[in-house]
Design a protein around this motif. Structure first.
Motif, PDB file in Angstrom:
ATOM      1  N   LEU A 168      26.650  31.299  17.193  1.00 45.61           N
ATOM      2  CA  LEU A 168      28.063  32.103  18.027  1.00 45.61           C
ATOM      3  C   LEU A 168      28.135  32.257  16.678  1.00 45.61           C
ATOM      4  O   LEU A 168      28.321  31.002  15.720  1.00 45.61           O
ATOM      5  CB  LEU A 168      27.818  31.015  18.806  1.00 45.61           C
ATOM      6  CG  LEU A 168      29.288  31.454  19.565  1.00 45.61           C
ATOM      7  CD1 LEU A 168      29.465  33.110  20.598  1.00 45.61           C
ATOM      8  CD2 LEU A 168      29.489  30.328  20.582  1.00 45.61           C
ATOM      9  N   VAL A 169      28.817  33.385  16.281  1.00 46.22           N
ATOM     10  CA  VAL A 169      30.024  33.864  15.146  1.00 46.22           C
ATOM     11  C   VAL A 169      31.161  33.863  15.648  1.00 46.22           C
ATOM     12  O   VAL A 169      31.244  34.124  16.918  1.00 46.22           O
ATOM     13  CB  VAL A 169      29.187  34.380  13.960  1.00 46.22           C
ATOM     14  CG1 VAL A 169      28.439  33.422  13.576  1.00 46.22           C
ATOM     15  CG2 VAL A 169      28.519  35.528  14.480  1.00 46.22           C
ATOM     16  N   TYR A 170      31.754  34.290  14.179  1.00 44.73           N
ATOM     17  CA  TYR A 170      33.431  34.792  15.053  1.00 44.73           C
ATOM     18  C   TYR A 170      34.131  35.533  14.065  1.00 44.73           C
ATOM     19  O   TYR A 170      33.614  35.461  12.859  1.00 44.73           O
ATOM     20  CB  TYR A 170      34.077  33.595  15.210  1.00 44.73           C
ATOM     21  CG  TYR A 170      35.940  34.211  15.988  1.00 44.73           C
ATOM     22  CD1 TYR A 170      36.348  34.409  17.121  1.00 44.73           C
ATOM     23  CD2 TYR A 170      36.822  34.089  14.759  1.00 44.73           C
ATOM     24  CE1 TYR A 170      37.124  34.885  17.730  1.00 44.73           C
ATOM     25  CE2 TYR A 170      38.290  34.463  14.954  1.00 44.73           C
ATOM     26  CZ  TYR A 170      38.221  34.905  16.500  1.00 44.73           C
ATOM     27  OH  TYR A 170      40.064  35.518  17.148  1.00 44.73           O
ATOM     28  N   ARG A 208      31.675  30.591  26.753  1.00 37.00           N
ATOM     29  CA  ARG A 208      32.477  28.914  26.871  1.00 37.00           C
ATOM     30  C   ARG A 208      32.957  28.243  25.583  1.00 37.00           C
ATOM     31  O   ARG A 208      34.364  27.796  24.815  1.00 37.00           O
ATOM     32  CB  ARG A 208      31.259  27.821  27.260  1.00 37.00           C
ATOM     33  CG  ARG A 208      32.550  26.626  27.700  1.00 37.00           C
ATOM     34  CD  ARG A 208      30.824  25.402  28.256  1.00 37.00           C
ATOM     35  NE  ARG A 208      29.351  24.917  27.257  1.00 37.00           N
ATOM     36  CZ  ARG A 208      30.179  24.521  26.243  1.00 37.00           C
ATOM     37  NH1 ARG A 208      31.156  23.716  26.185  1.00 37.00           N
ATOM     38  NH2 ARG A 208      29.504  24.157  25.344  1.00 37.00           N
ATOM     39  N   LEU A 209      31.700  28.248  24.493  1.00 36.05           N
ATOM     40  CA  LEU A 209      32.176  28.574  23.041  1.00 36.05           C
ATOM     41  C   LEU A 209      33.021  29.442  22.487  1.00 36.05           C
ATOM     42  O   LEU A 209      33.284  28.579  21.592  1.00 36.05           O
ATOM     43  CB  LEU A 209      31.018  27.879  22.155  1.00 36.05           C
ATOM     44  CG  LEU A 209      30.355  26.453  22.235  1.00 36.05           C
ATOM     45  CD1 LEU A 209      28.396  26.200  22.338  1.00 36.05           C
ATOM     46  CD2 LEU A 209      30.610  25.642  22.647  1.00 36.05           C
ATOM     47  N   GLY A 210      33.328  30.594  23.261  1.00 35.12           N
ATOM     48  CA  GLY A 210      34.170  31.415  22.340  1.00 35.12           C
ATOM     49  C   GLY A 210      35.376  31.015  22.193  1.00 35.12           C
ATOM     50  O   GLY A 210      35.877  31.792  21.174  1.00 35.12           O
ATOM     51  N   ASN A 211      35.126  30.722  23.287  1.00 38.25           N
ATOM     52  CA  ASN A 211      37.132  30.013  23.460  1.00 38.25           C
ATOM     53  C   ASN A 211      37.721  29.091  22.329  1.00 38.25           C
ATOM     54  O   ASN A 211      38.663  29.129  21.518  1.00 38.25           O
ATOM     55  CB  ASN A 211      37.192  29.962  24.594  1.00 38.25           C
ATOM     56  CG  ASN A 211      37.119  30.897  25.791  1.00 38.25           C
ATOM     57  OD1 ASN A 211      37.451  32.149  25.648  1.00 38.25           O
ATOM     58  ND2 ASN A 211      37.084  29.884  27.120  1.00 38.25           N
ATOM     59  N   TYR A 212      36.660  28.472  22.007  1.00 36.46           N
ATOM     60  CA  TYR A 212      37.180  27.589  20.554  1.00 36.46           C
ATOM     61  C   TYR A 212      37.280  27.875  19.916  1.00 36.46           C
ATOM     62  O   TYR A 212      38.139  26.974  18.271  1.00 36.46           O
ATOM     63  CB  TYR A 212      36.054  25.777  20.479  1.00 36.46           C
ATOM     64  CG  TYR A 212      36.358  25.696  22.117  1.00 36.46           C
ATOM     65  CD1 TYR A 212      37.521  25.021  22.776  1.00 36.46           C
ATOM     66  CD2 TYR A 212      35.400  25.461  23.323  1.00 36.46           C
ATOM     67  CE1 TYR A 212      37.791  23.528  23.438  1.00 36.46           C
ATOM     68  CE2 TYR A 212      35.367  24.821  24.733  1.00 36.46           C
ATOM     69  CZ  TYR A 212      36.348  24.254  25.045  1.00 36.46           C
ATOM     70  OH  TYR A 212      36.496  22.980  25.816  1.00 36.46           O
TER      71      TYR A 212
END
Length: 60
Positions: free
Chosen positions: A6-8, A33-37
Motif C-alpha cells: 500500500l502506497v500513498y 482501513r490502512l489508507g486512512n492512516y
C-alpha cells in the motif's frame, strides 16, 4: 508494521503498488482501513524530518 504494497501520493491517495508480486492479496477493506492512516503517517514523517533538520542541521 508494514504498509507495503500500500502506497500513498497526494493526488491519488492510497493505492496498491502492482509491481509487488503479492499486490492481489490485499483486501479492499484493508486498503480503505490502512489508507486512512497514510496521510497522517506522511505528514508526521515530514514533520519529524523537519525537526531533525532544525535540531541537527541539514545533511545534504
Amino acid at each position: 508494521m508494514s504498509l507495503y504494497p500500500l502506497v500513498y501520493d497526494d493526488v491519488d491517495g492510497a493505492y496498491i503498488d502492482k509491481e509487488c508480486p503479492a499486490w492481489n492479496t490485499v483486501a479492499k477493506d484493508e486498503i480503505r482501513r490502512l489508507g486512512n492512516y497514510l496521510p497522517i503517517f506522511v505528514r508526521r514523517s515530514l514533520q519529524t524530518r523537519d525537526w531533525v533538520r532544525l535540531k541537527f542541521g541539514s545533511q545534504k
